[in-house]
Design a protein around this motif. Sequence first.
Motif, PDB file in Angstrom:
ATOM      1  N   ALA A  77      80.790  12.077  70.182  1.00 53.10           N
ATOM      2  CA  ALA A  77      79.855  12.314  71.087  1.00 53.10           C
ATOM      3  C   ALA A  77      80.101  11.751  72.726  1.00 53.10           C
ATOM      4  N   ALA A  78      79.392  12.662  73.416  1.00 50.47           N
ATOM      5  CA  ALA A  78      79.919  12.590  74.862  1.00 50.47           C
ATOM      6  C   ALA A  78      79.565  11.175  75.493  1.00 50.47           C
ATOM      7  N   ASP A  79      78.974  10.235  74.760  1.00 56.64           N
ATOM      8  CA  ASP A  79      78.661   8.886  75.457  1.00 56.64           C
ATOM      9  C   ASP A  79      79.698   8.133  74.719  1.00 56.64           C
ATOM     10  N   SER A  80      80.797   8.131  73.922  1.00 56.69           N
ATOM     11  CA  SER A  80      81.567   7.664  73.265  1.00 56.69           C
ATOM     12  C   SER A  80      82.764   6.985  74.072  1.00 56.69           C
ATOM     13  N   PRO A  81      83.127   5.923  73.958  1.00 59.39           N
ATOM     14  CA  PRO A  81      84.051   5.299  75.093  1.00 59.39           C
ATOM     15  C   PRO A  81      85.337   6.199  74.964  1.00 59.39           C
ATOM     16  N   LEU A  82      85.646   6.967  74.026  1.00 58.16           N
ATOM     17  CA  LEU A  82      86.768   7.944  73.646  1.00 58.16           C
ATOM     18  C   LEU A  82      86.455   9.201  74.461  1.00 58.16           C
ATOM     19  N   ALA A  83      85.420   9.410  75.023  1.00 57.05           N
ATOM     20  CA  ALA A  83      85.260  10.834  75.415  1.00 57.05           C
ATOM     21  C   ALA A  83      86.119  11.474  76.385  1.00 57.05           C
TER      22      ALA A  83
ATOM     23  N   LYS B 246      93.533  24.843  73.827  1.00 56.81           N
ATOM     24  CA  LYS B 246      93.815  23.268  74.326  1.00 56.81           C
ATOM     25  C   LYS B 246      93.026  23.298  75.518  1.00 56.81           C
ATOM     26  N   LYS B 247      91.727  23.761  75.629  1.00 53.54           N
ATOM     27  CA  LYS B 247      90.793  23.551  76.767  1.00 53.54           C
ATOM     28  C   LYS B 247      89.764  22.862  76.014  1.00 53.54           C
ATOM     29  N   PRO B 248      89.309  21.832  77.075  1.00 56.60           N
ATOM     30  CA  PRO B 248      88.269  20.779  76.639  1.00 56.60           C
ATOM     31  C   PRO B 248      86.820  21.956  76.683  1.00 56.60           C
ATOM     32  N   LEU B 249      86.155  21.308  75.543  1.00 57.89           N
ATOM     33  CA  LEU B 249      84.987  21.925  75.573  1.00 57.89           C
ATOM     34  C   LEU B 249      83.673  20.942  75.394  1.00 57.89           C
ATOM     35  N   LEU B 250      82.503  21.190  75.509  1.00 60.18           N
ATOM     36  CA  LEU B 250      81.223  20.576  75.315  1.00 60.18           C
ATOM     37  C   LEU B 250      80.424  21.187  74.466  1.00 60.18           C
ATOM     38  N   VAL B 251      79.596  20.588  73.419  1.00 63.93           N
ATOM     39  CA  VAL B 251      78.465  21.154  72.598  1.00 63.93           C
ATOM     40  C   VAL B 251      77.282  20.367  73.111  1.00 63.93           C
ATOM     41  N   TYR B 252      76.341  21.442  73.441  1.00 63.72           N
ATOM     42  CA  TYR B 252      75.052  20.858  73.895  1.00 63.72           C
ATOM     43  C   TYR B 252      74.225  20.877  72.734  1.00 63.72           C
ATOM     44  N   ALA B 253      73.995  19.761  72.093  1.00 61.03           N
ATOM     45  CA  ALA B 253      73.054  19.742  70.914  1.00 61.03           C
ATOM     46  C   ALA B 253      72.092  18.643  71.062  1.00 61.03           C
ATOM     47  N   PRO B 254      70.912  18.813  71.876  1.00 63.26           N
ATOM     48  CA  PRO B 254      70.045  17.681  72.061  1.00 63.26           C
ATOM     49  C   PRO B 254      69.267  17.228  70.817  1.00 63.26           C
ATOM     50  N   ASP B 255      69.319  18.130  69.632  1.00 67.35           N
ATOM     51  CA  ASP B 255      68.549  17.882  68.498  1.00 67.35           C
ATOM     52  C   ASP B 255      69.509  16.929  68.000  1.00 67.35           C
ATOM     53  N   ALA B 256      68.929  15.608  67.383  1.00 71.64           N
ATOM     54  CA  ALA B 256      69.863  14.855  66.703  1.00 71.64           C
ATOM     55  C   ALA B 256      70.244  15.435  65.272  1.00 71.64           C
TER      56      ALA B 256
ATOM     57  N   ILE C 255      70.772  18.513  64.285  1.00 73.40           N
ATOM     58  CA  ILE C 255      71.860  19.587  64.641  1.00 73.40           C
ATOM     59  C   ILE C 255      73.234  18.927  64.911  1.00 73.40           C
ATOM     60  N   ALA C 256      73.176  18.037  65.880  1.00 70.62           N
ATOM     61  CA  ALA C 256      74.233  17.221  66.375  1.00 70.62           C
ATOM     62  C   ALA C 256      75.026  16.630  65.198  1.00 70.62           C
ATOM     63  N   ALA C 257      74.206  16.000  64.318  1.00 66.82           N
ATOM     64  CA  ALA C 257      74.876  15.377  62.965  1.00 66.82           C
ATOM     65  C   ALA C 257      75.545  16.265  62.078  1.00 66.82           C
ATOM     66  N   ALA C 258      74.903  17.272  62.158  1.00 60.51           N
ATOM     67  CA  ALA C 258      75.119  18.644  61.279  1.00 60.51           C
ATOM     68  C   ALA C 258      76.757  19.281  61.722  1.00 60.51           C
ATOM     69  N   LEU C 259      76.609  19.308  62.972  1.00 59.77           N
ATOM     70  CA  LEU C 259      77.928  19.835  63.420  1.00 59.77           C
ATOM     71  C   LEU C 259      79.113  18.695  63.318  1.00 59.77           C
ATOM     72  N   ASP C 260      78.810  17.707  63.668  1.00 55.21           N
ATOM     73  CA  ASP C 260      79.733  16.408  63.199  1.00 55.21           C
ATOM     74  C   ASP C 260      80.354  16.424  62.134  1.00 55.21           C
TER      75      ASP C 260
ATOM     76  N   LEU D  98      81.064  25.426  77.520  1.00 55.99           N
ATOM     77  CA  LEU D  98      79.806  24.913  77.016  1.00 55.99           C
ATOM     78  C   LEU D  98      79.368  25.691  76.139  1.00 55.99           C
ATOM     79  N   PHE D  99      79.041  25.037  74.532  1.00 51.49           N
ATOM     80  CA  PHE D  99      78.587  25.532  73.539  1.00 51.49           C
ATOM     81  C   PHE D  99      77.216  25.302  73.432  1.00 51.49           C
ATOM     82  N   ASN D 100      76.136  26.197  73.414  1.00 50.06           N
ATOM     83  CA  ASN D 100      74.681  25.851  73.325  1.00 50.06           C
ATOM     84  C   ASN D 100      74.287  25.880  71.955  1.00 50.06           C
ATOM     85  N   LEU D 101      73.730  24.716  71.275  1.00 53.27           N
ATOM     86  CA  LEU D 101      73.159  24.869  69.991  1.00 53.27           C
ATOM     87  C   LEU D 101      71.625  24.220  70.416  1.00 53.27           C
ATOM     88  N   SER D 102      71.224  24.528  71.567  1.00 56.20           N
ATOM     89  CA  SER D 102      69.944  24.373  71.846  1.00 56.20           C
ATOM     90  C   SER D 102      69.038  25.701  71.554  1.00 56.20           C
ATOM     91  N   ASN D 103      67.851  25.773  71.474  1.00 57.66           N
ATOM     92  CA  ASN D 103      67.128  26.951  71.531  1.00 57.66           C
ATOM     93  C   ASN D 103      66.622  27.238  72.937  1.00 57.66           C
TER      94      ASN D 103
END
Length: 141
Positions: free
Chosen positions: A61-67, A28-38, A40-45, A87-92
């Motif tokens: 997505a972090a820019d969603s009105p529901l964020a 029950k803790k919030p988290l962010l996934v850093y996926a600057p590659d579109a 990779i972000a779509a694959a995780l989604d 923070l989960f990092n999916l960047s290289n």
Amino acid sequence: MTQVFFYHNAANRIGATAALIGKACAQKKPLLVYAPDADIAAALDRQLWAQAPTSFVPHVAADSPLAAETPVLIARSLESLPHDERLFNLSNDVPPGFSRFASLIEIVGQGEEERADGRQRARFYKDRGYAVRYVDCSGKN
């Protein structure tokens, strides 16, 4: 100081990330996934949507009105985010501003380039005094 965790040797980096996100959500803790590659972000989604209905992980997505009301955010940038818990990092690369988060979770696959990038990030954190914990995922995916 930020706690740094390296989950390495993942046979499927996106699958391993989705599994770890599921476990983190149970706490029950919030988290962010850093996926600057579109891609990779779509694959995780897609992977998060493909989980069993009983283990669904609410995410946007972090820019969603529901964020502000969603526990898992997938971010292409780490500016103006609602929390700094995990923070989960999916960047290289080392994520910008990672030190403001309580925990940083790195997921590294089995590819040689991915492993080399992971080793470079681990050295970066260690050189700056962060304790790095390692978890071998080879038997977990």
